[in-house]
Design an enzyme around this catalytic site. Sequence first.
Site, PDB file in Angstrom:
ATOM      1  N   HIS A 155      -7.615 -90.523  63.118  1.00 38.26           N
ATOM      2  CA  HIS A 155      -8.970 -90.598  63.654  1.00 38.26           C
ATOM      3  C   HIS A 155      -9.912 -90.039  62.592  1.00 38.26           C
ATOM      4  CE1 HIS A 155      -7.694 -86.469  64.302  1.00 38.26           C
ATOM      5  NE2 HIS A 155      -8.973 -86.154  64.172  1.00 38.26           N
ATOM      6  N   HIS A 202     -13.870 -87.472  56.581  1.00 35.56           N
ATOM      7  CA  HIS A 202     -12.637 -87.935  55.925  1.00 35.56           C
ATOM      8  C   HIS A 202     -11.610 -88.261  56.994  1.00 35.56           C
ATOM      9  CE1 HIS A 202     -12.358 -83.695  56.915  1.00 35.56           C
ATOM     10  NE2 HIS A 202     -11.123 -84.039  57.271  1.00 35.56           N
TER      11      HIS A 202
HETATM   12  O1  3AM Z   1     -10.316 -84.285  60.055  1.00 34.83           O
HETATM   13  P1  3AM Z   1     -10.021 -83.570  61.307  1.00 34.83           P
HETATM   14  O2  3AM Z   1     -11.212 -83.018  61.970  1.00 34.83           O
HETATM   15  O3  3AM Z   1      -9.153 -84.340  62.236  1.00 34.83           O
HETATM   16  O4  3AM Z   1      -9.458 -80.285  62.493  1.00 34.83           O
HETATM   17  C1  3AM Z   1      -9.297 -80.012  61.123  1.00 34.83           C
HETATM   18  C2  3AM Z   1      -9.635 -81.188  60.258  1.00 34.83           C
HETATM   19  O5  3AM Z   1      -9.116 -82.346  60.865  1.00 34.83           O
HETATM   20  C3  3AM Z   1      -7.851 -79.834  60.804  1.00 34.83           C
HETATM   21  O6  3AM Z   1      -7.757 -80.056  59.411  1.00 34.83           O
HETATM   22  C4  3AM Z   1      -8.822 -80.906  59.014  1.00 34.83           C
HETATM   23  C5  3AM Z   1      -9.604 -80.244  57.914  1.00 34.83           C
HETATM   24  O7  3AM Z   1     -10.102 -79.021  58.325  1.00 34.83           O
HETATM   25  N1  3AM Z   1      -7.348 -78.503  61.139  1.00 34.83           N
HETATM   26  C6  3AM Z   1      -7.984 -77.334  61.018  1.00 34.83           C
HETATM   27  N2  3AM Z   1      -7.194 -76.329  61.437  1.00 34.83           N
HETATM   28  C7  3AM Z   1      -6.036 -76.890  61.848  1.00 34.83           C
HETATM   29  C8  3AM Z   1      -4.827 -76.394  62.388  1.00 34.83           C
HETATM   30  N3  3AM Z   1      -4.633 -75.087  62.582  1.00 34.83           N
HETATM   31  C9  3AM Z   1      -6.138 -78.303  61.672  1.00 34.83           C
HETATM   32  N4  3AM Z   1      -5.154 -79.138  61.990  1.00 34.83           N
HETATM   33  C10 3AM Z   1      -4.030 -78.592  62.505  1.00 34.83           C
HETATM   34  N5  3AM Z   1      -3.861 -77.272  62.690  1.00 34.83           N
END
Ligand code: 3AM
Length: 194
Positions: free
Chosen positions: A132, A45
């Site tokens: 991204h 996603h």
């Molecule tokens: O879709 P992406 O991978 O960019 O990296 C996690 C993921 O992003 C991000 O939230 C999305 C769904 O899990 N994520 C997880 N923990 C996080 C945090 N503590 C976070 N983003 C910011 N702070």
Amino acid sequence: MAGIRSFVAIELPDEVKTALANLQSNLKAQTPPKVVRWARPESIHLTLQFLGDVAPGQVESIGHALQEVGADQAPFTFQLRELGVFPNPRRVRVVWVGVEESSGELASLQKRISQALKSLGFEPEKRPFSPHITLGRADRRAGQRDLAQVGEQIVSSQVGAVGQVHVDHITLMKSDLKPSGAVYTPLAIAAFGK
Ligand code: 3AM
């Protein structure tokens, strides 16, 4: 009561998920094993904002706030192109597909979401929004040399256009962390109304 780990996302159409799965298969074949943990294609996603743990009683008001943002948003399209890594090729943590959207609609949508959620008590990310699509993450057990090799390989690859995404809604998503990887479930959908 336990919080619900949540984030706001743009979901991807099935044909884009298939293209991403093919791209992952090519990358898997070209990289050493157990260096990158590839995301499950069906759960890939675009994250607009990570909320962390949300009280169950807050889900409805978050859904309403997102619906207000969506009502004032016209559908738009973005392109997926090329690969990159965060934070840099020598220290890979995330392998991503790039998002190209020249009209600025995506950034302005993200800003309006973050403003709407701020009024519900969710602090915006301090880092600038860097859209991204996460394809995989470094395996915690991977060695520095392997990671640096994969980082170099990824940033020097030229995969060109990967797909196109037409966006007509945003989704409040629940994330259940499991040993086999996160499982995402939609909690609320906000359709675009303009
Ligand atoms: O879709 P992406 O991978 O960019 O990296 C996690 C993921 O992003 C991000 O939230 C999305 C769904 O899990 N994520 C997880 N923990 C996080 C945090 N503590 C976070 N983003 C910011 N702070």
